[in-house]
Structures are given as C-alpha cells and as structure tokens.
Design an enzyme around this catalytic site. Structure first.
Site, PDB file in Angstrom:
ATOM      1  N   LYS A 113      13.079 -14.977  -0.036  1.00 36.69           N
ATOM      2  CA  LYS A 113      12.695 -14.076  -1.119  1.00 36.69           C
ATOM      3  C   LYS A 113      13.526 -12.797  -1.078  1.00 36.69           C
ATOM      4  O   LYS A 113      14.083 -12.353  -2.091  1.00 36.69           O
ATOM      5  CB  LYS A 113      11.202 -13.722  -0.994  1.00 36.69           C
ATOM      6  CG  LYS A 113      10.665 -12.843  -2.110  1.00 36.69           C
ATOM      7  CD  LYS A 113       9.249 -12.385  -1.848  1.00 36.69           C
ATOM      8  CE  LYS A 113       8.287 -13.524  -1.660  1.00 36.69           C
ATOM      9  NZ  LYS A 113       6.887 -13.058  -1.525  1.00 36.69           N
ATOM     10  N   LYS A 125       6.852 -10.450   8.532  1.00 30.01           N
ATOM     11  CA  LYS A 125       5.501 -10.346   7.974  1.00 30.01           C
ATOM     12  C   LYS A 125       4.550  -9.968   9.098  1.00 30.01           C
ATOM     13  O   LYS A 125       4.833 -10.207  10.282  1.00 30.01           O
ATOM     14  CB  LYS A 125       5.066 -11.676   7.362  1.00 30.01           C
ATOM     15  CG  LYS A 125       3.979 -11.547   6.291  1.00 30.01           C
ATOM     16  CD  LYS A 125       4.540 -11.062   4.970  1.00 30.01           C
ATOM     17  CE  LYS A 125       3.442 -10.953   3.900  1.00 30.01           C
ATOM     18  NZ  LYS A 125       3.967 -10.586   2.586  1.00 30.01           N
ATOM     19  N   ASP A 165      -0.035  -6.116   1.437  1.00 31.00           N
ATOM     20  CA  ASP A 165      -0.236  -7.500   0.998  1.00 31.00           C
ATOM     21  C   ASP A 165      -1.741  -7.601   0.737  1.00 31.00           C
ATOM     22  O   ASP A 165      -2.403  -6.580   0.523  1.00 31.00           O
ATOM     23  CB  ASP A 165       0.251  -8.491   2.072  1.00 31.00           C
ATOM     24  CG  ASP A 165       0.325  -9.935   1.568  1.00 31.00           C
ATOM     25  OD1 ASP A 165       1.222 -10.226   0.771  1.00 31.00           O
ATOM     26  OD2 ASP A 165      -0.524 -10.753   1.958  1.00 31.00           O
TER      27      ASP A 165
END
Length: 445
Positions: A113, A125, A165
């Site tokens: 991405k 992440k 997120d």
C-alpha cells in the site's frame, strides 16, 4: 511444489495459527507468479523469503490502572515489516481481536500500500488487544501513556511513524503524542500522524481514507464507461472511512442507502442522512441503531452481515477484515452489483475476491483503494518536516492526484503482465516491483 507454494508453506509453518497473515501472503503470492517468471533473480536472491518475513517484531506488556484502582494488563505490538523504501509507516489498532497474526497481516499489506502511494514510506503496523469502547477518557489516557512508555523506544520520524487505525482516533493520538514528548523531552512532530490541527496535524487527514476510496473507484468506473452518478451504494462500517466515503460518493451523485456498525445495519431507501450518522458516531459515540429515532422511515436490523443482502450497484466494505465471504459475495452478484471498492483492510476473503473476478465484477483492492489515509499521513510528515501547513484544498488536490496515479499504476501493471482489468493483481504487482527493486539494490539485509 512451486516456489510460491514452498514459500507459503514456510510462512504457515513459521507463523502457526496466524490465519489472517497466511491469507494476506497467499493472496499476494498468487498475483506474483507472472512477475517471478519474468524476474528469476527475485527467486535466486532469496528476495521472496525475506519479503514475507518481518524485519522486526516487538511485543510488550501494557499495565495500567482503571478508574476503580484495579490493575489491568494488555499486550502491545509493533511489527516493523519492511524499510526498503523508507521508514516504517502504519497505524495502531486498539481492539480485543488484536494479536500478532492480525498485526502481521496489516503490516504486510502496508508494504505494498505504501509503495503504491509513490511516497518514501516502508511498511509496519502496531496495536494492542485493549478495547477503548466503554472506557472513560481517563482510562484511555492512562492506557495510552503506558503503551507509549514502551513504544517510544522503537519509533522516530526517520525510523517508524505510527498513526491511527480501528480504536485509535484523534483522542488516542493526542495522548500518545503527549507521552512521547514527555519521555523524549523533545518536540518531534513527525513521529506520529493523525495529530490534531493545533499541534502539527494535517487538514483532510480525517477524510483522506474515505475520500481516497471514492477517488480510486471513480477512476475504475470511468475506465469502464461508468460513474457514481445515480448509482445505489451500500457501505459497511460507520467510522472515519465509511463516513467520508459516503460523503464523497454522495457529492458525486450516488445514493448511499445503508451503513452499519458491529451490532447491526441501517437501511434508508431515500438515502443516508450523513449529518445524523456523524453526530451519532463522531460526537455521541453511540450505536448506529440511534439513526431510526431521527429517521423513523428508515429500518434498523440486528447483525452486520445482512447489509450485503441489499440490492446495490456499488459495494464499499469499510468495516473490518473478512467482512465478505463467498456467501455474501454471491448475494451481491445475484443482486446485480457492478463494482466493489475495499475501504477496509482485506474486507473480502480470497475466495470472495476470486468469485467477484470470475463474474467480471470490478474490484478495487484495499491496498490500492484505501491508500489515501497513509498517503495523507505521509503528506503530514512532509508538512512537519518543512514546518508548514497546507490548506484543505491543497492536501485534497495532492490526495486526488496520488489516487489517480495509484489506479494508473495498477491498471498498467495488470496489462503488462497479461491480466488487463484485474486491479487486484495489478496493485500487488506494481507495489511489489518498487519494493523488490529497492531490496535488490540494498543487498542481503
């Protein structure tokens, strides 16, 4: 056994029980078969084995005191997956479902991405199994401070730049940044993105992922002689991505008739009144079922999955992973869906994606379609580095340009490797090639 099958087996053996990670790796490796045939050096150099193995995995305990003075202990994670093209970049997820496999799947997706944005950011992440729902502001602050007291050792504006997120919005980012500043004794504005506008945040960041989904899918529709004008749209979710995808779709003439949260969905045949959803979700932080109190002509149904039984032209899953399985995919196909744009990360199972593609449904894959959020985070990093603030219009224009370029990259890669119109494969290939070239140039590291 083929090279790809061998690598997937190794991933499953090394990462037992991490089914989401296995799924993400399998989906990407399938797309890369023609790339490997054309570039045997990627196999000979062991690049693929390194590509699926994180550079670093960090796990730590997060102790904090709740409002009753009782000690709570959660688990924190940061997976720094690939830094070939820039510092690790990816959000933090606070949700009870979080475990190492979820974080690895998200970090792996983030590599491609971030590559697709064209910006110099690697993939990572993080998160925790902490559940912010039902917690007081004081409890969330205490948790965030404890979480950052460990995480700060592993991040930095040239090393690893987290963002938000699921479960991590402006409130949580504020508490995390405050604690980072305190323990570092320095104002390093570029260490976190998604910050408030008064302390280095970027205009349009809140809207970016949702807007980006529509910008990408609109390019896809135009490529096939279609548009959002007059189309009926169903959107799962009611968080940032869903809300701003709805806003932008409506501005392009679409009629959004359904949205949901984890408890159920609303159906408004006359079109969703977004101001009501924003108030319920962004201000009052209540359940989507409250919508029918203001709009009794609308319907509320328990259970999120039922949203995919609603007839629509365009489906936008913007909630969470594996929202659409084969059953839901078939329902959408039977009801005449023409296009699907993935706003969440991996919202469709691999089998569902294949079913859509086999039935000639246009699919905008998550790693391309929802890259607007991280792209605007990278723009926030740029503004922080330059000590500048761009206007909303400036950021939105840059975001639109990035999403158009991502679509072109996915389209061109798919065509070059004999899969014209398959934007799932195209996005995987385009994202991978940039990272692979950088990894080859940097040697065996």
């Amino acid at each position: 056994m083929s090279v790809m099958e061998s690598i997937l087996e190794q991933v499953k053996k090394r990462n037992p029980g991490e089914v989401e990670f296995h799924q993400a790796v399998e989906e990407v490796l399938q797309s890369l078969e023609p790339v490997i045939a054309k570039h045997p050096e990627f196999v000979e150099s062991g690049l693929l084995e390194r590509f699926v193995e994180p550079e670093r995995q960090i796990m730590f305990r997060v102790p904090w005191l709740d409002d009753n003075g009782k000690t709570q202990v959660n688990r924190g994670f940061r997976v720094q997956f690939n830094s070939a093209i820039g510092p690790y970049k990816g959000g933090l997820r606070f949700h009870p479902s979080v475990y190492l496999g979820i974080i690895k799947f998200l970090g792996f997706e983030q590599i491609l991405k971030n590559s697709l944005t064209g910006l110099p950011i690697g993939g990572g992440k993080g998160g925790s199994d902490f559940n912010p729902k039902g917690k007081s502001d004081n409890e969330i602050m205490k948790f965030c401070q404890s979480f950052m007291t460990e995480l700060y050792r592993h991040i930095g504006h040239d090393l690893d730049v987290p963002a938000g997120d699921i479960g991590v919005g402006a409130r949580e980012i504020g508490y995390l940044f405050g604690q980072y500043k305190r323990v570092k004794n320095a104002y390093e504005g570029g260490v976190l993105t998604g910050k408030g506008l008064t302390y280095g945040g970027s205009l349009a960041r809140k809207q970016a992922t949702g807007f980006g989904v529509i910008y990408f899918t609109n390019e896809m529709l135009k490529e096939h002689g279609l548009s959002y004008e007059g189309k009926t749209v169903v959107i799962s979710g009611s968080g940032n991505v869903a809300i701003y995808a709805c806003e932008k779709a409506q501005s392009l003439g679409a009629k959004v008739v359904a949205m949901c949260d984890s408890t159920g969905y609303i159906y408004d045949k006359d079109g969703i009144k977004l101001d009501t959803v924003k108030r319920i979700k962004e201000v009052e932080r209540k359940r989507i079922s409250e919508y029918v109190k203001d709009h009794p002509e609308a319907e509320y149904h328990d259970g999120q999955k039922g949203i995919w039984t609603i007839k629509c032209d365009v489906a936008l899953p913007c909630a969470t992973q594996n929202d659409i399985d084969v059953k839901e995919a078939q329902q959408l196909i039977d009801n005449g869906v023409t296009a699907l744009g993935e706003g969440a990360n991996m919202p469709c199972t691999n089998e569902a994606v294949n079913l859509f593609l086999d039935n000639k449904i246009l699919v905008a894959p998550a790693k391309a379609a929802n890259a607007g959020g991280v792209a605007t985070s990278a723009l926030e990093m740029s503004q922080n580095s330059m000590r500048l603030s761009w206007t909303f219009e400036e950021v939105d224009e840059k975001l639109h340009g990035i999403m158009v370029n991502i679509f072109k990259a996915a389209k061109d890669a798919a065509k070059e490797y004999g899969m014209e119109g398959n934007y799932v494969a195209g996005a995987n290939i385009a994202g991978f090639l940039k990272v692979a070239d950088a990894m080859m140039a940097q040697g065996l590291v």
